[in-house]
Enzyme design. Structure first.
Site, PDB file in Angstrom:
ATOM      1  N   GLU A   1       0.730  -1.236   0.266  1.00 28.38           N
ATOM      2  CA  GLU A   1      -0.387   0.279   0.169  1.00 28.38           C
ATOM      3  C   GLU A   1       0.556   1.229  -0.224  1.00 28.38           C
ATOM      4  O   GLU A   1       2.106   1.091   0.703  1.00 28.38           O
ATOM      5  CB  GLU A   1      -1.204   0.212   1.507  1.00 28.38           C
TER       6      GLU A   1
ATOM      7  N   LYS B   1      -9.383   2.692  -2.508  1.00 27.80           N
ATOM      8  CA  LYS B   1      -9.519   1.712  -1.465  1.00 27.80           C
ATOM      9  C   LYS B   1     -10.804   1.850  -0.245  1.00 27.80           C
ATOM     10  O   LYS B   1     -11.547   3.375  -0.754  1.00 27.80           O
ATOM     11  CB  LYS B   1      -8.652   2.789  -0.096  1.00 27.80           C
TER      12      LYS B   1
ATOM     13  N   CYS C   1      -6.097  -2.760   2.155  1.00 27.58           N
ATOM     14  CA  CYS C   1      -5.710  -3.002   3.541  1.00 27.58           C
ATOM     15  C   CYS C   1      -6.851  -3.063   4.479  1.00 27.58           C
ATOM     16  O   CYS C   1      -7.012  -4.308   4.839  1.00 27.58           O
ATOM     17  CB  CYS C   1      -5.011  -1.392   4.570  1.00 27.58           C
TER      18      CYS C   1
HETATM   19  N1  LIG Z   1      -3.161   0.843   6.063  1.00 34.45           N
HETATM   20  C1  LIG Z   1      -4.452   0.751   6.731  1.00 34.45           C
HETATM   21  O1  LIG Z   1      -5.531   0.455   6.208  1.00 34.45           O
HETATM   22  N2  LIG Z   1      -3.830   0.244   8.476  1.00 34.45           N
HETATM   23  C2  LIG Z   1      -5.709   0.219   9.651  1.00 34.45           C
HETATM   24  C3  LIG Z   1      -5.128  -0.667  10.070  1.00 34.45           C
HETATM   25  C4  LIG Z   1      -4.476  -2.270   9.376  1.00 34.45           C
HETATM   26  O2  LIG Z   1      -6.113  -2.674   8.403  1.00 34.45           O
HETATM   27  O3  LIG Z   1      -4.599  -3.022   9.622  1.00 34.45           O
END
Ligand SMILES: NC(=O)NCCC(=O)O
Length: 383
Positions: free
Chosen positions: A119, A195, A232
């Site tokens: 990401e 996203k 993510c």
């Molecule tokens: N980059 C991101 O969305 N991180 C959020 C934490 C997770 O989903 O572990």
């Protein structure tokens, strides 16, 4: 031993368990064993010289009578940032480009058809700071930006589909997005996937920077299979995976940035469960290292002000529709995971378990429609 010194669960099991016991533990923990993929010596040597881990595994499928195998190779790349977070922006981006360039060259030696990066791979994961400057300067056009141009060259040179997750600046609408650009092996931009779910947890203050994606659950038909990108935090949302799968995704990539204290126990389960539930392959990718920021920050969670997120634990892996998974890459090192899969496995497992056929989606669609209305009354029977 601190969290950032622990190399991997797999290494720990291998060094402490007797062979027979290890085989049973692996069978229960990881499912049917993915066999090792022989990788060319030149690739192994280059990875060692360039100081990154290189691993290769293969998912087998049954040979069918009517369909030929559909064997393809994916490459998952995890890496730390190259320069400190206070180096000039362009130097940071260029350094990351050259690091990725040397890893993708090795992916090409290994016959990778589709590669996916982590990401927002061109930048530190600076959203914890809530500072706009200088971090928004990392944002680029998905179609015309330097990073996309760089990936287009790589895609053409190596005949490889490239999934390039970046911070996107949509100049026309003055909006930032967290976007995966999908570049065809022809070098053309096939499209982008933004996203879908934005975290609002702990230091992940991402809603300060960009909006919830508006690209729905797009699937990209590539020469090597139908792919989708669930970025993510979207991995915590089963319906998100489900909709990519309903649109026909055979492989769903999950480029991520997440830290040990927050999500590590969930990491081996979520993408793997999605592969099982949706009869597809899933590829979970996480960055590595600890990134330090000049200004300290808090996130209203009672923690003392701090300068870093904690340790990004890598551990990228691929899961198959039969519940098996590859071992993860290291928790601490840059790495390239090369995985060969026969996409015929998806339909074979679908025919065996039939989750799509038995899913009763029409009933759920009706119930969900009711459950999301303000006048919804939960159906609870009381004595
Ligand atoms: N980059 C991101 O969305 N991180 C959020 C934490 C997770 O989903 O572990």
């Amino acid at each position: 031993m601190s969290a950032c010194e622990f190399e991997s669960l797999e290494k720990s099991l291998e060094s402490h368990l007797p062979e027979a016991e290890l085989a049973e533990v692996k069978r229960i923990l990881f499912g049917k064993e993915t066999t090792n993929l022989d990788l060319p010596t030149c690739a192994v040597e280059a990875a060692s010289e360039r100081d990154f881990e290189l691993r290769g595994y293969r998912f087998e499928a049954t040979q069918e009578q009517l369909r030929p195998p559909r064997r393809i190779r994916v490459g998952l790349v995890q890496h730390r940032i190259v320069l400190p977070t206070d180096a000039p922006i362009l130097d940071q981006i260029n350094a990351m480009h050259s690091r990725i360039g040397e890893i993708v060259e090795v992916a090409a030696m290994c016959g990778v058809n589709i590669v996916c990066f982590q990401e927002t791979w061109t930048m530190p994961f600076a959203f914890c700071t809530r500072e706009k400057e200088p971090w928004t300067e990392f944002a680029e056009s998905a179609e015309e930006g330097n990073t996309t141009r760089f990936c287009q060259e790589l895609a053409k040179k190596y005949n490889m589909v490239i999934v390039s997750p970046i911070l996107e600046r949509d100049e026309m609408h003055s909006t930032l997005w967290n976007t995966a650009v999908v570049i065809s092996n022809s070098g053309n931009v096939l499209g982008k996937s933004r996203k879908h779910h934005i975290p609002r947890i702990g230091d992940f203050n991402e809603s300060t920077y960009y909006m919830e994606g508006d690209t729905g659950h797009t699937v990209f038909q590539t020469q090597f299979g139908k792919i989708a990108v669930n970025i993510c935090y979207g991995r915590h949302h089963p319906l998100n995976w489900f909709m990519y799968s309903m649109n026909g995704a055979e492989i769903i990539f999950n480029p991520s940035a997440t830290v040990g204290a927050l999500s590590e126990p969930m990491w081996p389960i979520e993408a793997r469960n999605a592969a099982i539930a949706n009869h597809c392959f899933t590829c979970a990718i996480n960055r590595v290292g600890t990134e330090h920021f000049k200004s300290e920050f808090t996130s209203g969670d009672g923690k003392k002000a701090h300068h870093d997120f904690g340790h990004f634990y890598g551990s990228s892996y691929v899961a198959g529709p039969d519940g098996s998974r590859t071992p993860g890459l290291s928790r601490t090192r840059d790495g390239l995971l090369v995985v060969e899969m026969d996409l015929n496995l998806n339909r074979q497992i679908s025919d065996k378990w039939s989750f799509k056929m038995t899913g009763r989606y029409t009933e759920y669609a009706e119930e969900l429609t009711k459950a999301t209305r303000h006048d919804f009354k939960p159906k609870i029977v009381k004595e």
